[in-house]
Design an enzyme around this catalytic site. Structure first.
Site, short mmCIF file in Angstrom:
data_model
loop_
_atom_site.label_atom_id
_atom_site.label_comp_id
_atom_site.label_asym_id
_atom_site.label_seq_id
_atom_site.Cartn_x
_atom_site.Cartn_y
_atom_site.Cartn_z
N HIS A 38 0.84 -1.21 0.00
CA HIS A 38 0.00 0.00 0.00
C HIS A 38 0.88 1.26 0.00
O HIS A 38 0.58 2.23 -0.70
CB HIS A 38 -0.87 0.05 1.27
CG HIS A 38 -1.83 -1.07 1.43
ND1 HIS A 38 -1.70 -2.03 2.40
CD2 HIS A 38 -2.98 -1.38 0.77
CE1 HIS A 38 -2.72 -2.88 2.33
NE2 HIS A 38 -3.51 -2.52 1.35
N ASP A 151 -4.07 -7.01 -7.35
CA ASP A 151 -5.48 -7.32 -7.66
C ASP A 151 -5.70 -6.98 -9.13
O ASP A 151 -6.33 -5.99 -9.47
CB ASP A 151 -6.38 -6.50 -6.73
CG ASP A 151 -6.11 -6.83 -5.28
OD1 ASP A 151 -6.57 -7.86 -4.81
OD2 ASP A 151 -5.37 -6.06 -4.62
P1 AMP Z 1 -6.62 -3.53 -0.25
O1 AMP Z 1 -6.39 -2.77 1.02
O2 AMP Z 1 -6.25 -4.97 -0.15
O3 AMP Z 1 -7.99 -3.30 -0.84
O4 AMP Z 1 -5.60 -2.94 -1.30
C1 AMP Z 1 -5.59 -1.57 -1.59
C2 AMP Z 1 -4.74 -1.33 -2.80
O5 AMP Z 1 -3.40 -1.77 -2.55
C3 AMP Z 1 -5.23 -2.11 -4.03
O6 AMP Z 1 -5.10 -1.29 -5.18
C4 AMP Z 1 -4.29 -3.27 -4.06
O7 AMP Z 1 -4.13 -3.84 -5.35
C5 AMP Z 1 -3.00 -2.64 -3.58
N1 AMP Z 1 -2.09 -3.66 -3.07
C6 AMP Z 1 -2.36 -4.61 -2.14
N2 AMP Z 1 -1.29 -5.42 -1.97
C7 AMP Z 1 -0.32 -4.98 -2.82
C8 AMP Z 1 1.00 -5.40 -3.13
N3 AMP Z 1 1.56 -6.45 -2.53
N4 AMP Z 1 1.70 -4.70 -4.06
C9 AMP Z 1 1.12 -3.65 -4.69
N5 AMP Z 1 -0.12 -3.20 -4.43
C10 AMP Z 1 -0.83 -3.85 -3.52
#
Ligand code: AMP
Length: 274
Positions: A38, A151
């Site tokens: 993030h 994602d």
């Molecule tokens: P989430 O909190 O899981 O909904 O993720 C929020 C954002 O962070 C989304 O755009 C995810 O794709 C991105 N994200 C989550 N994990 C990763 C990662 N390991 N590398 C890059 N972006 C990430």
């Protein structure tokens, strides 16, 4: 300075003041329990725009009835400290009642890239995602929005929504941030037991091999043998439409996987090497 707001009216007041000053705005939507993945999105956002808004909202409508909404990790204090340290300008932490007040009755339904893969296993998921992301954009009016390739299908669905609804947001994808052993960082990795955590990197090894031309069916078997409980899918798809990949088309392809390790569902993906 980092400011935290909860209500949409506070958010809009700050956003409109920035517009009056001629400042560009980038948004990073998250569900919190923030990790380096993030924070990498936040870094890219800070490099791109004058002001960065990070939303932290565990959106109930993108969870199915049997999914992990109630146990999804939450750490608002830790998230706030990390975002201050990273230099985000505005943290928006709405409550469910701010996002879905009584009488809320609009839902965005996406076909195309939203239908296969995750769409088959989580049929209400992308409707919830597209609706909440459109609301986030409507409230914060960002010039840019950053999403992770982690994602990958979500990124494709959001690009489609933005295109189809003529939303004035420049959507940017950011490569997946991984641990040293290859496991993609994810808030859900916190669910893994120490034994499962040791098995988990097999997922990235499997998709990397398939990306190089190895047989997907063989690697499904090898994941099961490594200790995964169930493979929802492991497949090569067109990187834009997510339709089955046509060999020899010369189009960019993507290897995508979703698999269960104990009670935890992990997803990952990587580019097809052609
Ligand atoms: P989430 O909190 O899981 O909904 O993720 C929020 C954002 O962070 C989304 O755009 C995810 O794709 C991105 N994200 C989550 N994990 C990763 C990662 N390991 N590398 C890059 N972006 C990430």
């Amino acid at each position: 300075m980092t400011t935290t707001v909860t209500t949409i009216s506070e958010l809009k007041r700050i956003r409109h003041a920035w517009r009056a000053e001629g400042l560009s705005v980038a948004m990073v939507p998250t569900m919190g329990a923030l990790h380096v993945g993030h924070l990498t999105l936040v870094k890219r956002a800070l490099e791109t725009a004058d002001r960065v808004v990070v939303s932290v909202f565990v959106n109930p409508t993108q969870f199915g009835p049997k999914e992990d909404l109630s146990r999804y990790p939450r750490d608002p204090e830790g998230d706030t400290a990390k975002l201050r340290e990273a230099g985000a300008h505005l943290i928006w932490m709405p409550g469910v009642e701010d996002m879905y007040p009584a009488g809320f009755s609009t839902e965005i339904s996406v076909a195309g890239a939203a239908l296969p893969l995750e769409g088959e296993f989580r049929p209400t998921h992308f409707g919830g995602v597209a609706t909440v992301v459109t609301k986030l954009f409507g409230a914060a009016e960002p010039d840019f929005a950053f999403f992770g390739e982690k994602d990958f299908q979500q990124l494709a669905v959001i690009r489609q929504t933005v295109r189809d609804l003529n939303l004035n947001v420049d959507v940017r994808g950011v490569p997946t941030v991984r641990d040293a052993d290859g496991l993609a960082l994810s808030s859900r990795n916190a669910y893994l037991t120490p034994e499962e955590r040791k098995i988990a990197p097999a997922l990235y090894r499997a998709i990397s091999a398939v990306a190089q031309g190895a047989d997907a069916e063989m690697f499904k078997e090898s994941l099961l043998a490594a200790g995964f409980a169930k493979i929802d899918y492991l497949d090569v798809r067109d990187a834009e439409t997510l339709a089955p990949y046509e060999k020899g088309s010369g189009r960019p392809g993507r290897v995508l996987v979703a698999a269960w390790l104990g009670k935890t569902r992990l997803i990952d993906n990587c580019a097809l090497v052609i």
